[in-house]
Design an enzyme around this catalytic site. Structure first.
Site, short mmCIF file in Angstrom:
data_model
loop_
_atom_site.label_atom_id
_atom_site.label_comp_id
_atom_site.label_asym_id
_atom_site.label_seq_id
_atom_site.Cartn_x
_atom_site.Cartn_y
_atom_site.Cartn_z
N GLU A 130 50.50 47.87 78.25
CA GLU A 130 49.31 47.01 78.34
C GLU A 130 49.23 46.09 77.14
OE1 GLU A 130 46.58 50.23 79.02
OE2 GLU A 130 47.49 50.54 80.99
N SER A 148 50.66 58.13 85.85
CA SER A 148 50.03 58.96 86.89
C SER A 148 50.36 60.45 86.77
CB SER A 148 50.38 58.43 88.29
OG SER A 148 49.93 57.08 88.43
N LYS A 159 42.70 54.91 76.40
CA LYS A 159 42.59 53.45 76.57
C LYS A 159 41.17 53.02 76.18
CE LYS A 159 46.24 53.79 79.94
NZ LYS A 159 46.91 53.27 81.13
N HIS A 168 52.53 50.03 73.82
CA HIS A 168 52.13 50.37 75.19
C HIS A 168 52.30 49.14 76.08
CE1 HIS A 168 49.70 51.51 78.62
NE2 HIS A 168 49.86 52.76 78.24
N GLU A 227 57.32 55.07 80.14
CA GLU A 227 56.24 54.81 81.09
C GLU A 227 56.63 53.65 82.01
OE1 GLU A 227 52.21 56.35 79.49
OE2 GLU A 227 52.46 54.31 78.79
N ASN A 241 45.91 59.38 76.40
CA ASN A 241 45.60 58.01 75.98
C ASN A 241 44.34 57.57 76.73
OD1 ASN A 241 45.48 55.30 75.40
ND2 ASN A 241 47.35 54.75 76.49
N GLY A 262 48.55 54.08 86.23
CA GLY A 262 47.24 53.88 86.85
C GLY A 262 47.31 53.58 88.34
O1 LIG Z 1 49.48 54.31 80.53
C1 LIG Z 1 49.43 55.52 80.62
C2 LIG Z 1 49.33 56.37 79.42
O2 LIG Z 1 49.60 55.64 78.26
C3 LIG Z 1 49.44 56.18 81.94
O3 LIG Z 1 48.20 56.00 82.52
P1 LIG Z 1 47.84 56.85 83.85
O4 LIG Z 1 48.10 58.28 83.49
O5 LIG Z 1 46.38 56.56 84.08
O6 LIG Z 1 48.74 56.36 84.93
#
Ligand SMILES: O=C(CO)COP(=O)(O)O
Length: 253
Positions: free
Chosen positions: A97, A213, A11, A95, A167, A9, A173
């Protein structure tokens, strides 16, 4: 055996020429689609080009969101049909976010999941608890509710084809990965929820990814767990070599 699915992903990262360069770098090196599903989940503006760039290879392209309606007065939105029309195969829905920053709800995630099936897109539905919810021992209950609400109204066959991505929000992140055991425990819990909600066959077939992560250094341990069928990866999916190491770890012989 459930085939592993590794999705990067991106983003809101990469300009188009960087995205094209990435596909050029990985497309001849990813393992075959029979061994592992490799998916690049890119921003809308790149999707058309990337689908063409990846054509004939074992890399599939996914979107990061979509609207549930087919067309109409929804300024700024992209429909499932538009994604299918340009050859996108997967779509990430719900997601954290988007739930947190863009008012995505369990109800809209459910509508989008139905819309994905209507247009033959594979939905990757994200669920996960906050730090506070985990501290308060509410993680299982929160995730269970998100799973049930996302899957409401789907047929058993559709449930089998959904990809769920667990997640935990506190691991995204942050460099703080859930331990492989904790991640597996939640994925096993999700599978038991699917069993109760749909059927044993659906629970056996549905793929459950872990995200938060994930990186080449920890992916093997995570994928070795009984109930983890793949990874949804943010930061560590942005570099071609790192993405290739992740999909290599998901490969079965
Ligand atoms: O939100 C994520 C994937 O959709 C995870 O992000 P990270 O791998 O950067 O922690």
């Amino acid at each position: 055996m459930r085939k592993k699915v590794i999705a990067g992903n991106w983003k809101m990262n990469k300009l188009l020429n960087e995205a094209e360069g990435f596909i050029t770098d990985v497309k001849t090196q990813v393992p075959s689609y029979d061994q592992v599903e490799s998916v690049v989940v890119a921003p809308f503006t790149h999707l058309h080009t990337l689908v063409q760039k990846a054509a004939g290879s074992d890399v599939k392209i996914g979107a990061q969101n979509m609207h549930f309606e087919e067309s109409g007065a929804f300024t700024g939105e992209v429909s499932p049909e538009m994604l299918k029309d340009i050859g996108v195969d997967y779509v990430v829905l719900g997601h954290s976010e988007r739930r947190e920053l863009f008012a995505e709800t369990d109800e809209s995630v459910n509508k989008k999941t139905h819309a994905a099936f209507k247009h033959s897109l594979v939905p990757i539905v994200c669920v996960g608890e906050t730090d506070e919810q985990r501290e308060n021992n509410q993680a299982n209950e929160i995730v269970e509710e998100q799973v049930k609400r996302a899957l409401t109204g789907l047929t058993e066959e559709q449930v089998k084809q959904v990809i769920l991505a667990y997640e935990p929000i506190w691991a995204i992140g942050t460099g703080k990965t859930a331990t492989a055991e904790d991640a597996n425990a939640m994925c096993a819990h999700i599978r038991s929820v699917v069993k109760e909600f749909a059927s044993e066959a659906a629970a056996e077939s549905i793929r459950i990814q872990y995200g938060g992560s994930v990186k080449p250094a920890n992916v093997e341990e995570l994928l070795a767990q009984s109930d983890i069928d793949g990874a949804l990866v943010g930061g560590a999916s942005l570099e071609a070599n790192s993405f290739l190491a992740l999909v290599e770890a998901g490969k079965h012989e």
